[in-house]
Design an enzyme around this catalytic site. Structure first.
Site, PDB file in Angstrom:
ATOM      1  N   GLN B 194      39.700  37.398  48.374  1.00 39.88           N
ATOM      2  CA  GLN B 194      38.554  38.112  47.785  1.00 39.88           C
ATOM      3  C   GLN B 194      37.254  37.326  47.908  1.00 39.88           C
ATOM      4  O   GLN B 194      36.190  37.877  47.669  1.00 39.88           O
ATOM      5  CB  GLN B 194      38.822  38.394  46.299  1.00 39.88           C
ATOM      6  N   LYS B 217      38.995  42.299  54.387  1.00 42.89           N
ATOM      7  CA  LYS B 217      38.191  42.198  53.162  1.00 42.89           C
ATOM      8  C   LYS B 217      36.842  41.541  53.443  1.00 42.89           C
ATOM      9  O   LYS B 217      36.105  41.175  52.530  1.00 42.89           O
ATOM     10  CB  LYS B 217      38.959  41.422  52.097  1.00 42.89           C
TER      11      LYS B 217
END
Lengths: 542, 406
Positions: B194, B217
């Site tokens: 993340q 991501k």
């Protein structure tokens, strides 16, 4: 006009059967199921109606005033005399009372009374909607006046896209003051929805619809029921997509059992099927509700292992369009009739098939219209798109709602004797229609008429249209399959699909259900210019 | 709309897609980010103009794509500040963690110490092979490093920690965790899935032993990611996924010799197009600059917190403003009226806002936070304050649907 003078005496007919069903729905006691043994009609009476009926049973020969006294003394309920007269007239209209003329009320009279009752319910619903629901209130300050059920056509059609886009304005303000729940559809049509239901709306629709079929009503009233459906459908309605214990799958105070399910009924594992067998032996349901394509897996297992289950009185096939092939196999294995029902998560049960193969619409819950591409009603014998008006769905009202289904209109009097509005059969979903080589529409049911007329040897099947003239029938073989069946299938489909159609037939072990787990008998696949003129015209009108 | 936004939004064609008559608002970036044109073009170009396998042929196409593939490795090494041989291409962070979990050859009784913030992907590979011990959170929402220290014993084989929670959004200060690992002489693995698309990551400065990331991501394609490892740590991993490309020779008695890093850890044909696309994504992020990205994300965070402050009936799992955090905001309906799935569908189908409802592959964290799932909105640099306002209005409509505001 029927006599409603204060001195008139009312007596219940002696050849009625009564079934106490109050235990089914403790929140709404009392309930009484009345069965007319002459016509096999069923009536579910609730609350005040049920109390008045019980008072008549107690009192024998009663005036309305006597009934009022009995209700007060015996049941501690004060019911207005006028309300009692209305209910007694309704009993009379339904032929539940002794009359000078011993012949039951004629079909046309019952039809007239049903229509009047439905108009009253419809007017009340439309008034409520235009007064309380912002989406409609913004369109008109005054509720439209309805002189007949047909006047419903003056209201706008409601598409799924409208519901999604305007959901906050389609909700009854402060609806949380009531017991309520949110329902999410599985999105089989490609257009998912979330709607709000008050109280036990879906349950009420199920009861009122199932009671239109005497065999199903008897099985339902017995109180023991089981459901086998897709795990996706179960996820939104009944239980999550996980293998739960027997006790965790019981609903409705232990009367309803949900069978564990998984996404591929063609390849249900033997252990899973034996778990179904054990569950059904233990629960002993009288009524089994299912996706027929899922129950077929169990039926084939029972046939193969030569097992018999405790008697099931009726099976209702719902949630998806069933094939007659599957209907026949399941009915033979379970040794009971299979009846189709029509409904949806967002609007509830609407109709049920009778012994004569016609679909009867529940008059207290829905008005069903069948419309052509211009929005006009289709004639009897024609296929039209379904528009539904829910009569008691008050918190997310659906008026003239287009669920994306097609049905065959059939307004002839049904041989079963029931007076409800009927249609012939559900033809399929908009998304499941295919085209003939001339571009005209073919419904999944029309395809099934052809495929199910073939000699035995097919269980599951799907017809895919791969181009303007290219079609492929894929099927899973059954006992008795002969190699010639493939040629027979191709020859039988050609006249339906039109000149120039190229049909290939292929045996397979893998027919994939849609993302909701439901099977489609037909579909258009691949990247080619498809037409859906019917759908687009009607959508533009809404 | 700022120049920066006007500039970047044009790179993401999916943002022009209309749902319920509006351009979509994409707030599910913690699940996967959108892909800019250049990434998609790179993937398509490989299949259209340059399809060949890498490292296996001497023909022109193979030579070209092999070189381009290895250039991406160098690019990622520059991006992370490490040597190219320390960049192992994997299918994603989950795959990378599994390579380490397999390579450490954990035995029953061994344990790995992590935190309750972890994604399932950084719990299950350890729990399946040994014991996973999770440090609890401080009141502020940071993993409690003292608690972690108490859980380390002589059978602890690894310390692991997420750089950024995919539920609360909190950025974990990593340096103390690295020091803790050093103090106990155990390796540390950082799950940066993340984090890497949101802030500059320097593995040398951090001095971690392993770090994993997922291309999808950070504007790249799905199917690619990186396991970074210090060379000696990677060389110490046992290799049980063998096949083409991992060995230099197989003898007639089927004994074999492993190749050098990084190839010994890359069995089989990789997702070449995805790796090339990941390289294009890294170029893209570098061109935008993490300073500009960070500035935009900070602005969005402030806007989002203002909206959440004005919202009734929801509990936010996002940390306070004193702590650093990504633009990930998970909400719990305190009235119990709506399941997160329901609200997510409503936001999607009625407002065109793509969020996520559920547990976000973090069941232990939700249990710890006494939440039966949450509604997660996760933003990225191409989102706007107007979109945040739109979400605020939609969430207030949800509140009103409880009957409280109508």
């Amino acid at each position: 006009m029927a006599d409603s003078s204060p001195d008139r005496t009312w007596i219940l007919r002696t050849d009625l059967a009564f079934v106490e069903v109050s235990g089914l729905n403790p929140a709404k006691e009392p309930h009484v199921l009345v069965r007319d043994l002459r016509t096999f009609q069923q009536f579910l009476l609730e609350d005040e109606e049920a109390l008045i009926l019980r008072s008549l049973q107690l009192g024998g020969q009663c005036t309305a005033d006597t009934v009022r006294t009995l209700c007060a003394r015996t049941f501690d309920r004060q019911i207005d005399l006028d309300e009692i007269r209305v209910v007694l007239l309704r009993f009379d209209a339904f032929g539940l009372l002794q009359r000078e003329d011993p012949v039951a009320m004629q079909w046309t009279e019952r039809r007239r009374i049903l229509a009047a009752q439905q108009l009253r319910d419809l007017s009340r619903t439309v008034r409520h909607v235009y007064q309380n629901i912002p989406f409609y209130r913004m369109r008109s300050q005054e509720p439209p006046s309805l002189e007949s059920v047909e006047d419903l056509a003056s209201l706008p059609l409601l598409r799924k896209a409208d519901v999604r886009r305007h959901l906050p304005d389609l909700l009854l303000p402060e609806a949380d003051a009531y017991r309520s729940s949110w329902m999410s559809t599985s999105g089989t049509s490609g257009e998912r929805l979330q709607v709000h239901h008050l109280g036990q709306y879906l349950r009420d629709c199920v009861e009122k619809t199932l009671l239109l079929n005497p065999t199903v009503a008897r099985a339902f009233a017995s109180g023991s029921q089981a459901v086998l459906t897709t795990p996706v459908c179960s996820g939104t309605e009944c239980h999550r997509d996980m293998q739960l214990s027997y006790d965790d799958r019981l609903r409705w105070g232990g009367q309803l059992l949900i069978l564990n399910s998984s996404m591929d009924p063609i390849h249900f594992r033997a252990e899973q099927l034996e778990e179904h067998v054990a569950d059904l032996r233990r629960h002993q349901p009288r009524l089994l509700t299912c996706n027929l394509s899922y129950l077929l897996g169990l039926a084939l297992h029972l046939r193969k292992t030569k097992q018999r289950l405790p008697r099931i009185e009726a099976i209702t096939a719902t949630y998806e369009l069933p094939s007659k092939i599957q209907k026949r196999i399941v009915s033979e294995v379970f040794e009971c009739p299979v009846y189709e029902t029509y409904g949806g998560t967002e609007f509830g049960y609407v109709a049920i098939e009778c012994d004569h193969g016609r679909m009867h619409v529940s008059p207290r819950t829905h008005v069903l219209e069948l419309l052509d591409a211009s929005g006009a009603p289709v004639g009897s014998g024609e296929v039209g798109q379904v528009a539904l008006t829910a009569l008691s769905m008050l918190s997310t009202p659906l008026l003239r709602y287009l669920p994306g289904d097609f049905a065959l209109a059939d307004s002839r009097r049904c041989e079963c004797g029931s007076a409800e509005h009927t249609f012939g059969r559900i033809e399929g979903k908009t998304t499941d229609l295919i085209q003939r080589t001339d571009g005209s529409m073919v419904t999944p049911r029309q395809v099934d008429d052809v495929v199910s007329a073939l000699p035995p040897g097919i269980t599951w099947y799907a017809l895919h249209q791969q181009g303007e003239q290219q079609y492929r029938l894929r099927f899973v073989r059954d006992e008795g399959f002969r190699e010639a069946l493939a040629d027979d299938a191709r020859d039988a489909l050609l006249p339906l699909l039109g000149p120039g159609a190229q049909v290939t037939v292929q045996e397979t072990e893998a027919i994939r259900p849609g993302s909701s787990g439901k099977f489609s008998l037909c579909s258009q696949v691949g990247n080619w210019p498809k037409q859906s003129a019917f759908q687009s015209q009607l959508s533009e009108r809404s | 709309m700022t120049d920066f936004l006007a500039h970047v939004r044009e790179h993401f064609p999916v943002l022009a897609r209309q749902v319920v008559g509006r351009s979509i608002v994409y707030f599910d970036n913690a699940a996967t980010t959108l892909k800019p044109d250049r990434v998609m073009d790179t993937v398509v170009r490989y299949y259209r103009d340059n399809t060949a396998n890498i490292h296996r042929g001497k023909h022109l196409l193979s030579e070209e794509v092999s070189e381009e593939f290895e250039n991406v490795r160098t690019k990622l090494a520059e991006f992370l500040n490490c040597a190219p041989a320390e960049v192992i291409f994997v299918s994603g962070a989950t795959h990378g963690i599994h390579l380490v979990a397999n390579g450490l050859s954990l035995t029953p009784g061994d344990n790995v110490v992590g935190t309750v913030l972890e994604h399932h992907s950084n719990i299950l590979p350890w729990a399946a092979r040994g014991e996973f011990r999770a440090a609890q959170l401080t009141e502020a929402g940071l993993p409690d490093i003292e608690d972690a220290a108490r859980r380390i014993d002589e059978r602890t084989r690894l310390l692991t920690v997420t750089a950024c929670s995919n539920v609360t959004g909190i950025h974990v200060p990593l340096e103390p965790w690295v020091r803790l690992a050093r103090a106990h002489d155990i390796p540390i693995l950082v799950d940066a899935a993340q984090a890497v698309g949101h802030r500059r990551t320097d593995v040398r400065a951090l001095d971690c032993d392993f770090l994993v990331l997922s291309s999808h991501k950070m504007c790249g394609p799905t199917g690619a990611g990186v396991l970074y490892g210090k060379r000696e740590r990677l060389e110490a991993l046992s290799v049980d996924l063998l096949g083409g490309g991992t060995v230099s020779v197989v003898e007639s008695d089927f004994t074999y010799k492993l190749r050098e890093l990084p190839w010994r850890l890359e069995a089989g044909t990789p997702d070449i197009a995805a790796v090339l696309g990941m390289g294009a994504a890294v170029d893209y992020l570098d061109e935008l600059g993490f300073e500009a990205i960070g500035s935009q994300l900070a602005k969005l965070r402030r806007a989002m917190l203002r909206e959440l402050d004005a919202l009734d009936g929801f509990r936010s799992l996002h940390p306070s403003t004193e702590l650093e955090a990504a633009c990930i905001f998970s909400l719990v309906d305190t009235t119990g009226t709506f399941a997160p799935d329901f609200v997510s569908r409503f936001l999607s189908d009625t407002y065109g806002i793509m969020t996520r409802g559920g547990h976000h592959c973090a069941h232990p964290l939700h249990q710890y936070l006494d939440a039966n799932g949450s509604l997660r909105s996760s933003l990225y640099f191409y989102n706007t304050e107007e979109e945040v306002g739109h979400l605020g209005r939609a969430l207030r409509a949800v509140s009103s649907m409880r009957g409280s505001g109508r």
